[in-house]
Design a protein around this motif. Structure first.
Motif, PDB file in Angstrom:
ATOM      1  N   ASP A 177      -5.246  12.056   5.287  1.00 21.51           N
ATOM      2  CA  ASP A 177      -4.798  10.681   5.500  1.00 21.51           C
ATOM      3  C   ASP A 177      -5.615   9.766   4.599  1.00 21.51           C
ATOM      4  O   ASP A 177      -6.772   9.474   4.875  1.00 21.51           O
ATOM      5  CB  ASP A 177      -4.948  10.284   6.966  1.00 21.51           C
ATOM      6  CG  ASP A 177      -4.298   8.944   7.271  1.00 21.51           C
ATOM      7  OD1 ASP A 177      -3.700   8.360   6.332  1.00 21.51           O
ATOM      8  OD2 ASP A 177      -4.378   8.479   8.415  1.00 21.51           O
ATOM      9  N   ARG A 178      -5.015   9.330   3.517  1.00 23.11           N
ATOM     10  CA  ARG A 178      -5.734   8.471   2.574  1.00 23.11           C
ATOM     11  C   ARG A 178      -4.752   7.498   1.929  1.00 23.11           C
ATOM     12  O   ARG A 178      -3.544   7.642   2.032  1.00 23.11           O
ATOM     13  CB  ARG A 178      -6.433   9.306   1.493  1.00 23.11           C
ATOM     14  CG  ARG A 178      -5.486  10.108   0.608  1.00 23.11           C
ATOM     15  CD  ARG A 178      -6.247  10.970  -0.368  1.00 23.11           C
ATOM     16  NE  ARG A 178      -5.369  11.774  -1.211  1.00 23.11           N
ATOM     17  CZ  ARG A 178      -4.819  11.363  -2.340  1.00 23.11           C
ATOM     18  NH1 ARG A 178      -5.052  10.136  -2.772  1.00 23.11           N
ATOM     19  NH2 ARG A 178      -4.029  12.157  -3.048  1.00 23.11           N
ATOM     20  N   GLU A 179      -5.320   6.515   1.239  1.00 22.66           N
ATOM     21  CA  GLU A 179      -4.517   5.523   0.540  1.00 22.66           C
ATOM     22  C   GLU A 179      -4.520   5.827  -0.953  1.00 22.66           C
ATOM     23  O   GLU A 179      -5.550   6.191  -1.519  1.00 22.66           O
ATOM     24  CB  GLU A 179      -5.067   4.114   0.782  1.00 22.66           C
ATOM     25  CG  GLU A 179      -4.755   3.548   2.151  1.00 22.66           C
ATOM     26  CD  GLU A 179      -3.297   3.167   2.315  1.00 22.66           C
ATOM     27  OE1 GLU A 179      -2.602   3.007   1.280  1.00 22.66           O
ATOM     28  OE2 GLU A 179      -2.842   3.058   3.464  1.00 22.66           O
ATOM     29  N   GLN A 180      -3.352   5.667  -1.577  1.00 27.64           N
ATOM     30  CA  GLN A 180      -3.237   5.913  -3.017  1.00 27.64           C
ATOM     31  C   GLN A 180      -3.287   4.622  -3.830  1.00 27.64           C
ATOM     32  O   GLN A 180      -3.086   4.652  -5.036  1.00 27.64           O
ATOM     33  CB  GLN A 180      -1.917   6.627  -3.315  1.00 27.64           C
ATOM     34  CG  GLN A 180      -1.742   7.938  -2.571  1.00 27.64           C
ATOM     35  CD  GLN A 180      -0.414   8.571  -2.889  1.00 27.64           C
ATOM     36  OE1 GLN A 180      -0.298   9.397  -3.797  1.00 27.64           O
ATOM     37  NE2 GLN A 180       0.612   8.179  -2.150  1.00 27.64           N
ATOM     38  N   SER A 191       1.675   0.370  -4.802  1.00 25.45           N
ATOM     39  CA  SER A 191       2.779   1.180  -5.308  1.00 25.45           C
ATOM     40  C   SER A 191       3.082   0.918  -6.778  1.00 25.45           C
ATOM     41  O   SER A 191       3.533   1.812  -7.488  1.00 25.45           O
ATOM     42  CB  SER A 191       4.035   0.887  -4.480  1.00 25.45           C
ATOM     43  OG  SER A 191       4.436  -0.463  -4.654  1.00 25.45           O
ATOM     44  N   PRO A 231       0.826  -1.218   0.000  1.00 26.92           N
ATOM     45  CA  PRO A 231       0.000   0.000   0.000  1.00 26.92           C
ATOM     46  C   PRO A 231       0.856   1.263   0.000  1.00 26.92           C
ATOM     47  O   PRO A 231       1.993   1.254   0.474  1.00 26.92           O
ATOM     48  CB  PRO A 231      -0.813  -0.132   1.295  1.00 26.92           C
ATOM     49  CG  PRO A 231       0.010  -1.017   2.168  1.00 26.92           C
ATOM     50  CD  PRO A 231       0.716  -1.974   1.252  1.00 26.92           C
ATOM     51  N   THR A 232       0.304   2.336  -0.553  1.00 28.45           N
ATOM     52  CA  THR A 232       1.014   3.611  -0.627  1.00 28.45           C
ATOM     53  C   THR A 232       0.179   4.676   0.075  1.00 28.45           C
ATOM     54  O   THR A 232      -0.754   5.232  -0.512  1.00 28.45           O
ATOM     55  CB  THR A 232       1.251   4.020  -2.090  1.00 28.45           C
ATOM     56  OG1 THR A 232       1.847   2.929  -2.789  1.00 28.45           O
ATOM     57  CG2 THR A 232       2.166   5.233  -2.172  1.00 28.45           C
ATOM     58  N   PRO A 233       0.481   4.982   1.341  1.00 30.75           N
ATOM     59  CA  PRO A 233      -0.322   5.990   2.058  1.00 30.75           C
ATOM     60  C   PRO A 233       0.067   7.415   1.655  1.00 30.75           C
ATOM     61  O   PRO A 233       1.178   7.670   1.186  1.00 30.75           O
ATOM     62  CB  PRO A 233       0.032   5.717   3.523  1.00 30.75           C
ATOM     63  CG  PRO A 233       1.412   5.150   3.474  1.00 30.75           C
ATOM     64  CD  PRO A 233       1.497   4.372   2.191  1.00 30.75           C
ATOM     65  N   TRP A 234      -0.861   8.333   1.855  1.00 29.38           N
ATOM     66  CA  TRP A 234      -0.626   9.762   1.676  1.00 29.38           C
ATOM     67  C   TRP A 234      -1.132  10.436   2.942  1.00 29.38           C
ATOM     68  O   TRP A 234      -2.325  10.615   3.132  1.00 29.38           O
ATOM     69  CB  TRP A 234      -1.351  10.288   0.442  1.00 29.38           C
ATOM     70  CG  TRP A 234      -1.081  11.748   0.186  1.00 29.38           C
ATOM     71  CD1 TRP A 234      -1.677  12.807   0.794  1.00 29.38           C
ATOM     72  CD2 TRP A 234      -0.159  12.312  -0.742  1.00 29.38           C
ATOM     73  NE1 TRP A 234      -1.196  13.993   0.318  1.00 29.38           N
ATOM     74  CE2 TRP A 234      -0.247  13.720  -0.641  1.00 29.38           C
ATOM     75  CE3 TRP A 234       0.736  11.769  -1.655  1.00 29.38           C
ATOM     76  CZ2 TRP A 234       0.508  14.584  -1.412  1.00 29.38           C
ATOM     77  CZ3 TRP A 234       1.498  12.625  -2.424  1.00 29.38           C
ATOM     78  CH2 TRP A 234       1.382  14.006  -2.301  1.00 29.38           C
ATOM     79  N   GLN A 235      -0.201  10.792   3.826  1.00 26.57           N
ATOM     80  CA  GLN A 235      -0.579  11.342   5.111  1.00 26.57           C
ATOM     81  C   GLN A 235       0.199  12.628   5.352  1.00 26.57           C
ATOM     82  O   GLN A 235       1.430  12.658   5.316  1.00 26.57           O
ATOM     83  CB  GLN A 235      -0.289  10.337   6.229  1.00 26.57           C
ATOM     84  CG  GLN A 235      -0.917  10.685   7.578  1.00 26.57           C
ATOM     85  CD  GLN A 235      -0.081  11.657   8.390  1.00 26.57           C
ATOM     86  OE1 GLN A 235       1.142  11.651   8.282  1.00 26.57           O
ATOM     87  NE2 GLN A 235      -0.739  12.485   9.171  1.00 26.57           N
TER      88      GLN A 235
END
Length: 386
Positions: A304-307, A310, A295-299
């Protein structure tokens, strides 16, 4: 790098090796080096691409000059990016006693300016700084590639060639169907054994025989298609022979264990083994990251969300796992993984099946890795011999 001094300095120049970065291209090889006794100056040299003798000669001259300045003989540590040149240069350097590293270029931090300068000179210096930071022990400065052995690299060819041949087969089949569709013919299947007899009996939508030049073009397309079918058959025979040789070993191999699972055939087992499971992984995170399924988080602050995944790993392994996940639901409906997928989809009201199947692919890869390396049977999975 040498040990840290008692009193820290702003800039350290006490190097314990000659650091060299190789920027490889089809026309020339650019070398950027930093040597003990040369202050902070980076030297640059280039040789024609493929001139291995010239490269080793330059390495020898670097060591001689360094020894003349410092009175010590320092080893050479080199780095290059993983790319079209493969690993043959890396293997040659290691055979010559040179410490060589191959780095994933996507893992190197770069400037995020809108218009950043990019030249071989700048890239060579960035590679050199990355190598020095890596040797200092800085965590997560880059991702070094583990070079496969020649045998491991060679046996990938079978599955990769088959995939390329299948793509060519689809191209020829679609071209033939497209030509016939322009004449009102929609029921012709080029992959049937009686393809040529069918071609002779075809009539256009308005009742005419096929035009002469179009029929000649289709015949030539069929000749290329038949050659592809023969080559696919040959490649599959080589694949089956390789799998049989692995399965015949006294020690249970990963291929033999994978083939024992219902729903896993020769192609899936060969791809899983040759593209990923032959490697050593320390934990499940490394397994998922290698396949690009991490998973690639964006925080940042309140965001705070998931992209999504990868997609930075092996694309062939990732594609195979997603295809296999859909088939897993069909052949292993009572397994714990299939039940997890069904419960997750029901919780979302029947939506988000595509994103959930990617999550299932990640879980399935980890479960297969544990099964192939440690013999941990997947919960609820049906085996072929039961």
């Amino acid at each position: 790098m040498t040990a840290r001094p008692a009193q820290p300095t702003a800039i350290r120049t006490d190097l314990g090796a000659i650091f060299v970065s190789l920027e490889l291209s089809r026309s020339s090889w650019l070398m950027t080096s930093l040597s003990p006794g040369n202050g902070e100056k980076m030297s640059k040299h280039s040789v024609p691409a493929g001139d291995l003798v010239g490269l080793l000669t330059l390495f020898g001259k670097m060591r001689e000059r360094c020894e003349a300045k410092t009175g010590c003989d320092y080893p050479i540590v080199s780095i290059q990016e993983a790319g079209l040149d493969g690993f043959w240069i890396h293997r040659v350097l290691e055979k010559e006693g040179i410490e060589s590293h191959v780095v994933d270029p996507a893992s190197i931090a770069i400037s995020r300016r809108r218009k950043r300068a990019k030249t071989d000179r700048i890239d060579g210096e960035a590679l050199l700084r990355t190598l020095m930071a890596y040797k200092r022990g800085e965590p997560r400065v880059c991702a070094m590639v583990r070079a496969p052995s020649p045998d491991e690299e060679d046996r990938r060819r079978i599955c990769r060639e088959r995939k390329a041949l299948i793509a060519e087969r689809v191209t020829h089949v679609n071209r033939i169907k497209g030509l016939l569709f322009s004449q009102g013919v929609t029921n012709y299947e080029p992959l049937r054994r009686d393809r040529r007899r069918q071609l002779e009996e075809l009539r256009t939508g308005d009742g005419r025989t096929l035009p002469a030049y179009m029929k000649a073009q289709i015949c030539r397309e069929l000749e290329r298609l038949e050659l592809l079918l023969e080559q696919i058959k040959t490649v599959e025979e080589e694949r089956d022979a390789l799998i049989a040789a692995q399965a015949a070993e006294a020690k249970p191999s990963a291929v033999k264990l994978l083939l024992a699972i219902k729903g896993v055939g020769a192609e899936f087992a060969a791809i899983l083994w040759s593209e990923g499971l032959f490697r050593h992984f320390d934990n499940r995170r490394q397994v998922a990251a290698y396949a690009g399924l991490a998973p690639t988080p964006w925080q940042s602050g309140s965001v705070d969300r998931e992209q999504g995944v990868s997609k930075a790993g092996n694309p062939r392994l990732r594609t195979t796992l997603i295809q296999m996940s859909w088939l897993w639901l069909r052949h292993q409906p009572s397994s714990a993984l299939a039940r997890w997928f069904s419960e997750r989809v029901q919780r979302n009201g029947g939506r988000m099946k595509k994103s959930t199947i990617v999550a299932l692919a990640r879980k399935l890869l980890v479960a297969l890795w544990k099964y192939a390396t440690s013999g941990v049977v997947i919960e609820g999975a049906i085996m072929k011999n039961t």
